[in-house]
Design an enzyme around this catalytic site. Structure first.
Site, PDB file in Angstrom:
ATOM      1  N   LYS A  24      83.191  63.154  54.380  1.00 30.32           N
ATOM      2  CA  LYS A  24      83.990  62.742  53.215  1.00 30.32           C
ATOM      3  C   LYS A  24      84.589  63.903  52.433  1.00 30.32           C
ATOM      4  CE  LYS A  24      83.525  58.840  54.549  1.00 30.32           C
ATOM      5  NZ  LYS A  24      84.717  58.332  55.231  1.00 30.32           N
ATOM      6  N   HIS A  80      80.207  67.594  61.801  1.00 35.93           N
ATOM      7  CA  HIS A  80      79.564  67.481  60.481  1.00 35.93           C
ATOM      8  C   HIS A  80      78.140  68.040  60.550  1.00 35.93           C
ATOM      9  CE1 HIS A  80      82.690  65.016  58.800  1.00 35.93           C
ATOM     10  NE2 HIS A  80      82.371  63.899  59.404  1.00 35.93           N
ATOM     11  N   SER A 123      83.294  58.883  47.502  1.00 37.69           N
ATOM     12  CA  SER A 123      84.038  58.501  48.709  1.00 37.69           C
ATOM     13  C   SER A 123      83.070  57.917  49.744  1.00 37.69           C
ATOM     14  CB  SER A 123      84.749  59.735  49.273  1.00 37.69           C
ATOM     15  OG  SER A 123      85.383  59.428  50.480  1.00 37.69           O
TER      16      SER A 123
HETATM   17  S1  PPS Z   1      84.766  61.325  57.366  1.00 37.91           S
HETATM   18  O1  PPS Z   1      84.532  59.886  57.632  1.00 37.91           O
HETATM   19  O2  PPS Z   1      83.540  61.973  56.904  1.00 37.91           O
HETATM   20  O3  PPS Z   1      85.309  62.042  58.515  1.00 37.91           O
HETATM   21  O4  PPS Z   1      85.801  61.348  56.158  1.00 37.91           O
HETATM   22  P1  PPS Z   1      86.740  62.548  55.730  1.00 37.91           P
HETATM   23  O5  PPS Z   1      87.972  62.520  56.533  1.00 37.91           O
HETATM   24  O6  PPS Z   1      85.963  63.812  55.678  1.00 37.91           O
HETATM   25  O7  PPS Z   1      87.087  62.178  54.204  1.00 37.91           O
HETATM   26  C1  PPS Z   1      87.720  60.981  53.833  1.00 37.91           C
HETATM   27  C2  PPS Z   1      88.375  61.252  52.480  1.00 37.91           C
HETATM   28  O8  PPS Z   1      89.550  62.059  52.684  1.00 37.91           O
HETATM   29  C3  PPS Z   1      90.662  61.391  52.092  1.00 37.91           C
HETATM   30  N1  PPS Z   1      91.900  61.726  52.812  1.00 37.91           N
HETATM   31  C4  PPS Z   1      92.978  62.271  52.215  1.00 37.91           C
HETATM   32  N2  PPS Z   1      93.191  62.685  50.956  1.00 37.91           N
HETATM   33  C5  PPS Z   1      94.413  63.184  50.676  1.00 37.91           C
HETATM   34  N3  PPS Z   1      95.413  63.280  51.563  1.00 37.91           N
HETATM   35  C6  PPS Z   1      95.252  62.886  52.848  1.00 37.91           C
HETATM   36  N4  PPS Z   1      96.256  62.978  53.713  1.00 37.91           N
HETATM   37  C7  PPS Z   1      93.978  62.366  53.220  1.00 37.91           C
HETATM   38  N5  PPS Z   1      93.462  61.883  54.378  1.00 37.91           N
HETATM   39  C8  PPS Z   1      92.191  61.506  54.105  1.00 37.91           C
HETATM   40  C9  PPS Z   1      90.290  59.919  52.223  1.00 37.91           C
HETATM   41  O9  PPS Z   1      91.095  59.120  51.409  1.00 37.91           O
HETATM   42  C10 PPS Z   1      88.826  59.997  51.782  1.00 37.91           C
HETATM   43  O10 PPS Z   1      88.688  60.266  50.396  1.00 37.91           O
HETATM   44  P2  PPS Z   1      88.592  59.126  49.255  1.00 37.91           P
HETATM   45  O11 PPS Z   1      88.202  59.867  48.012  1.00 37.91           O
HETATM   46  O12 PPS Z   1      87.558  58.145  49.674  1.00 37.91           O
HETATM   47  O13 PPS Z   1      89.961  58.545  49.143  1.00 37.91           O
END
Ligand code: PPS
Length: 285
Positions: free
Chosen positions: A43, A98, A128
């Site tokens: 996340k 991770h 998140s």
């Molecule tokens: S995971 O499942 O652990 O692999 O998730 P991860 O990709 O690490 O994190 C998911 C959060 O990243 C946000 N996200 C983004 N934010 C901004 N811009 C872009 N392009 C983007 N892509 C993914 C996603 O919305 C999750 O954060 P939250 O706060 O829940 O919205």
């Protein structure tokens, strides 16, 4: 397997695609000098960074990110499905993980693999994670944010303690083949952060290639891209019929969810656990 996790060496892993046997075998995975590894606590914005890396490698051409699922473009070495793709892959590989550093394949420490460690305000990671795990099927599901807050502080969440994870991987900072990137800097000035990543990878982009990259890795475009938003996994990993990885995509959402008491408790615990690391490593309020 027990209580909603697969446990390995005292760390909880998700239920789907993880086994203790594979996590043990994965430790012999051989990294090559030309590989690029993205590591993060779940996340942290991992998939955003993967999308950016894919678009750097495709020189801004969206064909790859629009036609191949993100988990096949930069597979997770620790899950069985990702490992199968990686082990037979020729040439430079994009790889994701991770896994905490102490359980990571030791070959990484001998290779020149370029490692990008992605960090994010743990308060936003907590929020998140809570909203994703309650619609998912592959980790223990919290009943409330209050309960998840306690699990997170104790490290009883997927991939263990954020504090240990961050301290562990941060110990590699300063090495020539290691770059630390934060979700916050990506949010604040995506263009500059992308140029910093390109410089680290020894890549250059023409202005129109960079512009295309910024468009296709934006939150709105990724949210609509079924190869990147995880809607292809609805019904298998994601239970909610409207569920998506792309929730809000902002910094500071924790302020909408933490109570004053939780915010104060988190500050105290952060100070205690991260006391010996320079505060400037953590670019968030
Ligand atoms: S995971 O499942 O652990 O692999 O998730 P991860 O990709 O690490 O994190 C998911 C959060 O990243 C946000 N996200 C983004 N934010 C901004 N811009 C872009 N392009 C983007 N892509 C993914 C996603 O919305 C999750 O954060 P939250 O706060 O829940 O919205």
């Amino acid at each position: 397997m027990s209580d909603g996790y697969v446990w390995f060496e005292g760390i909880p892993f998700p239920l789907v695609d993880y086994t203790p046997e594979h996590l043990r075998a994965m430790q012999n995975f051989v990294f090559k000098d030309e590989d690029v590894l993205t590591v993060s606590f779940p996340k942290s914005g991992t998939n955003w960074l993967i999308e950016i890396l894919c678009l750097i490698y495709s020189k801004g051409d969206p064909t790859w990110v629009q036609s191949v699922p993100i988990w096949e473009r930069s597979p997770w070495v620790e899950n069985t499905r990702g490992y199968q793709i990686l082990k037979d892959k020729e040439g430079p590989r994009l790889i994701t993980s991770h896994v905490p550093i102490h359980l990571f394949p030791k070959s990484i420490f001998k290779s020149k693999t370029k490692v990008i460690y992605l960090i994010r305000n743990p308060r936003d990671i907590l929020v998140s994670g809570y909203f994703f795990w309650i619609i998912s099927r592959f980790v223990k599901r919290p009943e409330s944010l209050e309960q998840y807050f306690e699990w997170f502080i104790q490290g009883h969440v997927a991939f263990g303690s954020w504090f240990d994870h961050t301290r562990g991987w941060m110990s590699m900072r300063g090495q020539e083949n290691v770059l630390i990137v934060s979700y916050e800097e990506l949010k604040q000035d995506t263009r500059s952060a992308v140029l910093k990543i390109c410089h680290f990878l020894g890549k250059t982009l023409e202005p129109e290639e960079l512009s295309s990259l910024l468009t296709h890795s934006s939150f709105q475009v990724m949210k609509e891209n079924k190869m990147s938003n995880y809607t292809l996994l609805r019904g298998w990993l994601i239970e909610d019929k409207n569920g998506s990885l792309m929730r809000k995509g902002i910094s500071g959402d924790w302020k909408n969810h933490f109570t004053v008491a939780q915010a104060e408790a988190f500050d105290r615990i952060f100070r205690e656990k991260m006391a010996d690391l320079p505060p400037e490593l953590f670019p968030w309020e």
